[in-house]
Scaffold this motif. Structure first.
Motif, PDB file in Angstrom:
ATOM      1  N   TRP A 223       0.837  -1.203   0.000  1.00  0.00           N
ATOM      2  CA  TRP A 223       0.000   0.000   0.000  1.00  0.00           C
ATOM      3  C   TRP A 223       0.871   1.251   0.000  1.00  0.00           C
ATOM      4  CZ3 TRP A 223      -4.475  -0.814   4.059  1.00  0.00           C
ATOM      5  CH2 TRP A 223      -5.304  -1.855   3.615  1.00  0.00           C
ATOM      6  N   HIS A 224       1.903   1.249   0.823  1.00  0.00           N
ATOM      7  CA  HIS A 224       2.824   2.388   0.869  1.00  0.00           C
ATOM      8  C   HIS A 224       3.445   2.629  -0.507  1.00  0.00           C
ATOM      9  CE1 HIS A 224       6.269   4.894   1.832  1.00  0.00           C
ATOM     10  NE2 HIS A 224       7.056   3.946   1.378  1.00  0.00           N
ATOM     11  N   ALA A 225       3.882   1.562  -1.158  1.00  0.00           N
ATOM     12  CA  ALA A 225       4.545   1.691  -2.457  1.00  0.00           C
ATOM     13  C   ALA A 225       3.573   2.132  -3.556  1.00  0.00           C
ATOM     14  CB  ALA A 225       5.204   0.367  -2.843  1.00  0.00           C
ATOM     15  N   SER A 226       2.330   1.687  -3.482  1.00  0.00           N
ATOM     16  CA  SER A 226       1.381   1.975  -4.563  1.00  0.00           C
ATOM     17  C   SER A 226       0.655   3.312  -4.395  1.00  0.00           C
ATOM     18  CB  SER A 226       0.358   0.844  -4.688  1.00  0.00           C
ATOM     19  OG  SER A 226      -0.468   0.799  -3.544  1.00  0.00           O
ATOM     20  N   ASP A 227       0.675   3.886  -3.210  1.00  0.00           N
ATOM     21  CA  ASP A 227       0.010   5.168  -2.953  1.00  0.00           C
ATOM     22  C   ASP A 227       1.015   6.115  -2.298  1.00  0.00           C
ATOM     23  OD1 ASP A 227      -1.845   7.230  -2.474  1.00  0.00           O
ATOM     24  OD2 ASP A 227      -2.541   6.316  -0.607  1.00  0.00           O
ATOM     25  N   PRO A 228       1.835   6.802  -3.104  1.00  0.00           N
ATOM     26  CA  PRO A 228       2.874   7.678  -2.546  1.00  0.00           C
ATOM     27  C   PRO A 228       2.293   8.839  -1.738  1.00  0.00           C
ATOM     28  CG  PRO A 228       3.164   7.368  -4.921  1.00  0.00           C
ATOM     29  CD  PRO A 228       1.845   6.778  -4.555  1.00  0.00           C
ATOM     30  N   VAL A 229       3.138   9.423  -0.916  1.00  0.00           N
ATOM     31  CA  VAL A 229       2.764  10.602  -0.129  1.00  0.00           C
ATOM     32  C   VAL A 229       2.326  11.704  -1.089  1.00  0.00           C
ATOM     33  CG1 VAL A 229       3.612  12.377   1.445  1.00  0.00           C
ATOM     34  CG2 VAL A 229       4.382  10.008   1.710  1.00  0.00           C
ATOM     35  N   ASP A 230       1.201  12.344  -0.769  1.00  0.00           N
ATOM     36  CA  ASP A 230       0.727  13.462  -1.582  1.00  0.00           C
ATOM     37  C   ASP A 230       0.641  14.713  -0.708  1.00  0.00           C
ATOM     38  OD1 ASP A 230      -1.621  13.170  -0.070  1.00  0.00           O
ATOM     39  OD2 ASP A 230      -2.683  12.136  -1.675  1.00  0.00           O
ATOM     40  N   ASN A 231       0.299  15.825  -1.322  1.00  0.00           N
ATOM     41  CA  ASN A 231       0.268  17.096  -0.604  1.00  0.00           C
ATOM     42  C   ASN A 231      -0.750  17.086   0.537  1.00  0.00           C
ATOM     43  OD1 ASN A 231       1.491  19.667  -0.384  1.00  0.00           O
ATOM     44  ND2 ASN A 231      -0.416  20.589  -1.123  1.00  0.00           N
ATOM     45  N   GLN A 232      -1.891  16.451   0.339  1.00  0.00           N
ATOM     46  CA  GLN A 232      -2.910  16.380   1.387  1.00  0.00           C
ATOM     47  C   GLN A 232      -2.366  15.668   2.629  1.00  0.00           C
ATOM     48  OE1 GLN A 232      -6.542  14.503   0.121  1.00  0.00           O
ATOM     49  NE2 GLN A 232      -7.505  14.692   2.110  1.00  0.00           N
ATOM     50  N   GLU A 233      -1.610  14.603   2.424  1.00  0.00           N
ATOM     51  CA  GLU A 233      -1.027  13.878   3.555  1.00  0.00           C
ATOM     52  C   GLU A 233       0.050  14.717   4.250  1.00  0.00           C
ATOM     53  OE1 GLU A 233       0.723   9.429   4.579  1.00  0.00           O
ATOM     54  OE2 GLU A 233       0.562  10.048   2.485  1.00  0.00           O
ATOM     55  N   ARG A 234       0.823  15.466   3.482  1.00  0.00           N
ATOM     56  CA  ARG A 234       1.834  16.359   4.082  1.00  0.00           C
ATOM     57  C   ARG A 234       1.167  17.430   4.947  1.00  0.00           C
ATOM     58  NH1 ARG A 234       3.645  15.945  -1.220  1.00  0.00           N
ATOM     59  NH2 ARG A 234       5.451  14.586  -1.405  1.00  0.00           N
ATOM     60  N   ILE A 235       0.073  17.997   4.442  1.00  0.00           N
ATOM     61  CA  ILE A 235      -0.660  19.022   5.201  1.00  0.00           C
ATOM     62  C   ILE A 235      -1.218  18.420   6.490  1.00  0.00           C
ATOM     63  CG2 ILE A 235      -2.744  20.464   5.180  1.00  0.00           C
ATOM     64  CD1 ILE A 235      -2.153  20.911   2.143  1.00  0.00           C
ATOM     65  N   ARG A 236      -1.802  17.225   6.406  1.00  0.00           N
ATOM     66  CA  ARG A 236      -2.341  16.561   7.602  1.00  0.00           C
ATOM     67  C   ARG A 236      -1.221  16.285   8.606  1.00  0.00           C
ATOM     68  NH1 ARG A 236      -5.029  12.727   5.326  1.00  0.00           N
ATOM     69  NH2 ARG A 236      -3.358  11.194   5.329  1.00  0.00           N
ATOM     70  N   ASN A 237      -0.063  15.852   8.134  1.00  0.00           N
ATOM     71  CA  ASN A 237       1.077  15.583   9.010  1.00  0.00           C
ATOM     72  C   ASN A 237       1.498  16.858   9.743  1.00  0.00           C
ATOM     73  OD1 ASN A 237       3.088  13.804  10.067  1.00  0.00           O
ATOM     74  ND2 ASN A 237       4.558  14.553   8.562  1.00  0.00           N
ATOM     75  N   GLU A 238       1.531  17.968   9.025  1.00  0.00           N
ATOM     76  CA  GLU A 238       1.896  19.255   9.633  1.00  0.00           C
ATOM     77  C   GLU A 238       0.869  19.677  10.681  1.00  0.00           C
ATOM     78  OE1 GLU A 238       3.574  22.580  10.928  1.00  0.00           O
ATOM     79  OE2 GLU A 238       4.549  21.077   9.675  1.00  0.00           O
ATOM     80  N   LYS A 239      -0.419  19.526  10.372  1.00  0.00           N
ATOM     81  CA  LYS A 239      -1.470  19.903  11.328  1.00  0.00           C
ATOM     82  C   LYS A 239      -1.405  19.050  12.589  1.00  0.00           C
ATOM     83  CE  LYS A 239      -4.914  21.765   8.143  1.00  0.00           C
ATOM     84  NZ  LYS A 239      -6.245  21.559   7.549  1.00  0.00           N
ATOM     85  N   ILE A 240      -1.220  17.765  12.419  1.00  0.00           N
ATOM     86  CA  ILE A 240      -1.129  16.876  13.583  1.00  0.00           C
ATOM     87  C   ILE A 240       0.056  17.273  14.453  1.00  0.00           C
ATOM     88  CG2 ILE A 240      -0.619  14.502  14.294  1.00  0.00           C
ATOM     89  CD1 ILE A 240      -2.338  13.607  11.864  1.00  0.00           C
ATOM     90  N   CYS A 241       1.167  17.591  13.817  1.00  0.00           N
ATOM     91  CA  CYS A 241       2.360  17.997  14.559  1.00  0.00           C
ATOM     92  C   CYS A 241       2.143  19.324  15.280  1.00  0.00           C
ATOM     93  CB  CYS A 241       3.553  18.106  13.615  1.00  0.00           C
ATOM     94  SG  CYS A 241       5.046  18.711  14.424  1.00  0.00           S
ATOM     95  N   SER A 242       1.680  20.321  14.563  1.00  0.00           N
ATOM     96  CA  SER A 242       1.597  21.666  15.140  1.00  0.00           C
ATOM     97  C   SER A 242       0.435  21.839  16.115  1.00  0.00           C
ATOM     98  CB  SER A 242       1.509  22.714  14.032  1.00  0.00           C
ATOM     99  OG  SER A 242       0.338  22.539  13.266  1.00  0.00           O
ATOM    100  N   ARG A 243      -0.644  21.106  15.921  1.00  0.00           N
ATOM    101  CA  ARG A 243      -1.828  21.305  16.770  1.00  0.00           C
ATOM    102  C   ARG A 243      -1.978  20.289  17.892  1.00  0.00           C
ATOM    103  NH1 ARG A 243      -6.582  22.598  12.348  1.00  0.00           N
ATOM    104  NH2 ARG A 243      -5.553  24.393  11.400  1.00  0.00           N
ATOM    105  N   TYR A 244      -1.449  19.080  17.715  1.00  0.00           N
ATOM    106  CA  TYR A 244      -1.776  18.025  18.675  1.00  0.00           C
ATOM    107  C   TYR A 244      -0.560  17.335  19.285  1.00  0.00           C
ATOM    108  CZ  TYR A 244      -6.241  18.692  16.337  1.00  0.00           C
ATOM    109  OH  TYR A 244      -7.362  19.249  15.802  1.00  0.00           O
TER     110      TYR A 244
END
Length: 130
Positions: free
Chosen positions: A57-78
């Motif tokens: 699944w990791h190999a077939s669905d690469p990181v996209d901008n939406q996932e990067r934004i979610r990662n940043e929000k989780i880090c900065s807010r929670y």
């Protein structure tokens, strides 16, 4: 099964949980282990997922901008920390190895199953056949 465009996101979240929750935090924090051997349970381990599927699944669905934004929000807010597999997707293969061929999950014994923990990058404990 989750939609194809979300499988990599879910895989990276579970891979993060495997390396983050390694059982060293105290008695009330389980050792979460991704494995292809759901019946393989070491003392204090909580086995989850099929590692080979998550790697595919990791190999077939690469990181996209939406996932990067979610990662940043989780880090900065929670949480105050980031999922390294979103920031550095290449770390998945360095720690867990490459995706294996599909296995027959209807069998009672899965090929390649074992219960040993191996040292990964940076001393991270991982449970895999790689």
């Amino acid at each position: 099964m989750p939609p194809a465009n979300m499988r990599g996101d879910l895989a990276r979240a579970l891979l993060y949980m495997d390396v983050r929750y390694d059982g060293d935090e105290g008695e009330n924090v389980p050792d979460l282990v991704l494995t292809d051997c759901p019946s393989d349970s070491g003392e204090g381990a909580t086995n989850m997922g099929f590692l080979s599927d998550l790697l595919r699944w990791h190999a077939s669905d690469p990181v996209d901008n939406q996932e990067r934004i979610r990662n940043e929000k989780i880090c900065s807010r929670y949480q105050g920390n980031r999922n390294m597999f979103v920031d550095f997707p290449e770390m998945v293969e360095k720690i867990f190895g490459e995706p294996a061929v599909a296995i027959d999950k209807t069998a009672h014994v899965y090929p390649g199953c074992f219960s040993e923990h191996h040292e990964g990058v940076g001393g991270l404990r991982i449970n895999s056949k790689y």
